[in-house]
Write a protein that holds these residues in place. Structure first.
Motif, PDB file in Angstrom:
ATOM      1  N   THR A   1       2.536   1.758  -3.409  1.00  0.00           N
ATOM      2  CA  THR A   1       1.550   2.149  -4.421  1.00  0.00           C
ATOM      3  C   THR A   1       1.203   3.622  -4.295  1.00  0.00           C
ATOM      4  O   THR A   1       1.133   4.352  -5.296  1.00  0.00           O
ATOM      5  CB  THR A   1       0.286   1.286  -4.292  1.00  0.00           C
ATOM      6  OG1 THR A   1       0.627  -0.091  -4.486  1.00  0.00           O
ATOM      7  CG2 THR A   1      -0.757   1.693  -5.324  1.00  0.00           C
ATOM      8  N   VAL A   2       0.995   4.085  -3.071  1.00  0.00           N
ATOM      9  CA  VAL A   2       0.696   5.498  -2.835  1.00  0.00           C
ATOM     10  C   VAL A   2       1.844   6.382  -3.318  1.00  0.00           C
ATOM     11  O   VAL A   2       1.628   7.492  -3.809  1.00  0.00           O
ATOM     12  CB  VAL A   2       0.413   5.750  -1.332  1.00  0.00           C
ATOM     13  CG1 VAL A   2       0.370   7.238  -1.027  1.00  0.00           C
ATOM     14  CG2 VAL A   2      -0.898   5.093  -0.926  1.00  0.00           C
TER      15      VAL A   2
ATOM     16  N   ASP B   1       0.830  -1.214   0.000  1.00  0.00           N
ATOM     17  CA  ASP B   1       0.000   0.000   0.000  1.00  0.00           C
ATOM     18  C   ASP B   1       0.862   1.260   0.000  1.00  0.00           C
ATOM     19  O   ASP B   1       0.596   2.212  -0.745  1.00  0.00           O
ATOM     20  CB  ASP B   1      -0.933   0.008   1.212  1.00  0.00           C
ATOM     21  CG  ASP B   1      -2.041  -1.024   1.121  1.00  0.00           C
ATOM     22  OD1 ASP B   1      -2.296  -1.522   0.005  1.00  0.00           O
ATOM     23  OD2 ASP B   1      -2.650  -1.344   2.160  1.00  0.00           O
ATOM     24  N   LYS B   2       1.897   1.261   0.823  1.00  0.00           N
ATOM     25  CA  LYS B   2       2.758   2.443   0.913  1.00  0.00           C
ATOM     26  C   LYS B   2       3.474   2.702  -0.416  1.00  0.00           C
ATOM     27  O   LYS B   2       3.557   3.861  -0.877  1.00  0.00           O
ATOM     28  CB  LYS B   2       3.784   2.255   2.038  1.00  0.00           C
ATOM     29  CG  LYS B   2       3.194   2.338   3.457  1.00  0.00           C
ATOM     30  CD  LYS B   2       4.265   2.105   4.505  1.00  0.00           C
ATOM     31  CE  LYS B   2       3.718   2.194   5.930  1.00  0.00           C
ATOM     32  NZ  LYS B   2       3.322   3.565   6.288  1.00  0.00           N
TER      33      LYS B   2
END
Length: 377
Positions: free
Chosen positions: A36-37, A33-34
């Motif tokens: 991708t952000v 997630d990190k």
């Protein structure tokens, strides 16, 4: 440019995520997630399925395309897993030092490396620092023998030079030499007999193994080479001549030829002992990883040296007797140095890291990216 409170907060967040070897799912999802952000294209390989039944987490590979820079594509890597006891970590931040509550490890090995990479990615995005592309690899099962790096899908890795953040030295330590390691398991088979009634009818496998071990060169062989016997198991009862014993050991050397010579010597002594006592031995060496041997004028070393100077960190070229994912990457043709990140007393419940080192690590990665753009084009 590095945001001190941000990197410390993120580090504190990550160490509280359980991720003992074999249970990296939660930290892997968080890191996906990190990344991708932060704009990376993120892929998870299937390395976990090759390691053990029930292991479902793979290595995380993130790729950030070049943003107009002319430097080389860079690899940065750290491992996600921690040793035991690593569940329920409660970090304590006090007087510039971060430690655990004392009943678990902290997990700076290697979440301090992960934190530095993530913060550096944020900085280059915020400051629009030019680069020639960045690949990030967060591996599984490093603590179980570098297995994640060994099982990494290298078809996904396009970088040819890089940096692993996983050495215990202070920021500025650049590991350019590390050993090749071989391991072996010797299964010595003798013959069982009653130890009190007819011991002469038996062949004592423990005696055979002991004879072999007594003739081995062990410990510090020379300044480049070591060898060890680390595990012995065998026997059933005191009144039975033991039929089987298993011995496990290793040999490693900065010089690959010496590592091979040492492991060959160890195998030969077991085979000679088995023949001497009319026993048998099943023994075969396994190369665990290749060595690191980077020249001082090689591109990753030159980038690391100049980046340290720019970050006002004192550089030090060093060697180690231990292995890391960097060994595996070098074996795959990726020129890769292992960097010190200041983690202390790792693999113990006294583990700690300073806030200063967390910040310096991130500054160093940013400068590596900038310098690669300057001298690596």
């Amino acid at each position: 440019m590095v945001n001190k409170e941000r990197i410390i907060h993120e580090f504190l967040e990550m160490v509280q995520v359980d991720s003992e070897s074999g249970a990296e799912r939660q930290i892997a999802d968080l890191l996906k997630d990190k990344l991708t952000v932060l704009g990376l294209e993120v892929v998870e390989d299937n390395a976990g399925s090759h390691i053990e039944v029930g292991q479902t987490t793979g290595n995380i590979i993130g790729t950030l395309p070049a943003n107009g820079g002319k430097g080389p594509l860079l690899l940065f890597s750290a491992h996600m897993d921690t040793v035991k006891p690593g569940k329920g970590v409660k970090p304590i931040r006090e007087k510039g030092i971060i430690s655990s509550a004392g009943d678990t490890i902290l997990g700076s090995d290697d979440k301090a490396g992960i934190a530095a990479i993530l913060e550096a990615l944020r900085v280059i995005e915020e400051k629009q620092i030019k680069h020639g592309g960045i690949q990030v690899v967060f591996t599984i099962a490093e603590e179980k023998g570098l297995v994640g790096a060994k099982r990494l899908d290298y078809a996904l890795i396009k970088a040819k030079l890089g940096f692993v953040l996983d050495s215990g030295g202070s920021p500025g330590e650049i590991i350019i030499k590390a050993p090749t390691q071989y391991s072996f398991k010797a299964a010595v088979k003798g013959k069982a007999a009653h130890a009190g009634i007819a011991p002469e009818h038996g062949i004592n496998a423990i005696v055979v193994a002991s004879n072999a071990i007594a003739n081995l060169k062990l410990g510090r062989i020379d300044k480049e080479t070591t060898a060890n016997i680390g595990f012995i198991s065998g026997g059933v009862a005191t009144n039975i001549v033991p039929e089987k014993v298993v011995v496990e050991g290793e040999a490693r050397s900065i010089n690959p030829a010496k590592a091979k010579e040492q492991i060959d010597h160890m195998i030969e002594e077991f085979e000679k002992a088995a023949a001497k006592f009319s026993a048998s031995v099943d023994i075969e060496p396994v190369k665990q990883y290749d060595n690191i041997d980077l020249a001082e004028d090689s591109l990753p070393v030159q980038i690391a040296l100049r980046a340290a100077e720019n970050a006002q960190i004192k550089p030090h070229l060093g060697q180690t007797g231990g292995g890391s994912d960097a060994n595996v990457f070098n074996g795959q043709g990726i020129a890769c140095a292992n960097l010190g990140i200041g983690m202390s007393k790792v693999h113990t419940t006294e583990e700690f890291i300073t806030e200063e080192h967390l910040v310096e690590n991130a500054k160093y990665v940013v400068e590596i990216i900038k310098v690669a753009q300057e001298i690596g084009a």
